[in-house]
Scaffold this active site. Sequence first.
Site, PDB file in Angstrom:
ATOM      1  N   THR A  34      24.502  -1.661   8.647  1.00  0.00           N
ATOM      2  CA  THR A  34      24.419  -0.431   9.567  1.00  0.00           C
ATOM      3  C   THR A  34      23.447   0.720   9.275  1.00  0.00           C
ATOM      4  O   THR A  34      22.665   1.411   9.774  1.00  0.00           O
ATOM      5  CB  THR A  34      25.669   0.259   9.731  1.00  0.00           C
ATOM      6  OG1 THR A  34      26.143   0.452   8.341  1.00  0.00           O
ATOM      7  CG2 THR A  34      26.812  -0.417  10.424  1.00  0.00           C
ATOM      8  N   ARG A  35      23.167   0.820   7.931  1.00  0.00           N
ATOM      9  CA  ARG A  35      22.079   1.597   7.471  1.00  0.00           C
ATOM     10  C   ARG A  35      20.718   1.264   7.644  1.00  0.00           C
ATOM     11  O   ARG A  35      19.866   2.150   7.734  1.00  0.00           O
ATOM     12  CB  ARG A  35      22.217   2.112   5.726  1.00  0.00           C
ATOM     13  CG  ARG A  35      23.531   2.713   5.487  1.00  0.00           C
ATOM     14  CD  ARG A  35      23.481   2.905   3.902  1.00  0.00           C
ATOM     15  NE  ARG A  35      23.721   1.529   3.516  1.00  0.00           N
ATOM     16  CZ  ARG A  35      24.503   1.243   2.169  1.00  0.00           C
ATOM     17  NH1 ARG A  35      24.958   2.426   1.731  1.00  0.00           N
ATOM     18  NH2 ARG A  35      24.707   0.035   2.118  1.00  0.00           N
ATOM     19  N   LEU A  36      20.429  -0.001   8.031  1.00  0.00           N
ATOM     20  CA  LEU A  36      19.198  -0.448   8.403  1.00  0.00           C
ATOM     21  C   LEU A  36      19.122  -0.178   9.940  1.00  0.00           C
ATOM     22  O   LEU A  36      18.049  -0.558  10.588  1.00  0.00           O
ATOM     23  CB  LEU A  36      19.258  -1.946   8.197  1.00  0.00           C
ATOM     24  CG  LEU A  36      19.197  -2.360   6.886  1.00  0.00           C
ATOM     25  CD1 LEU A  36      19.201  -3.850   6.732  1.00  0.00           C
ATOM     26  CD2 LEU A  36      17.979  -1.957   6.267  1.00  0.00           C
TER      27      LEU A  36
END
Length: 73
Positions: free
Chosen positions: A17-19
């Site tokens: 998700t941080r990507l």
Amino acid sequence: MATSDYVVVILAAGKGTRLKSALAKVLHRAGGRTLIEHVVRACQPLKAREMIAVVGHQAEDVTAAVAPLTHLS
């Protein structure tokens, strides 16, 4: 060479998700290979008795990416 008495456990269940991607984190590519392939190849010289990947997000895709790597030398 004798098989080692230890097992390698690879944690490969991240969503990424941080990507900001729908693709599982370990399936992203760097240097022409998936991240999970880099980890598996780095662990192979250890000659562990077994290598286990803990999968979660997109488990089928991650498993499919790891399966052919188990036969590399």
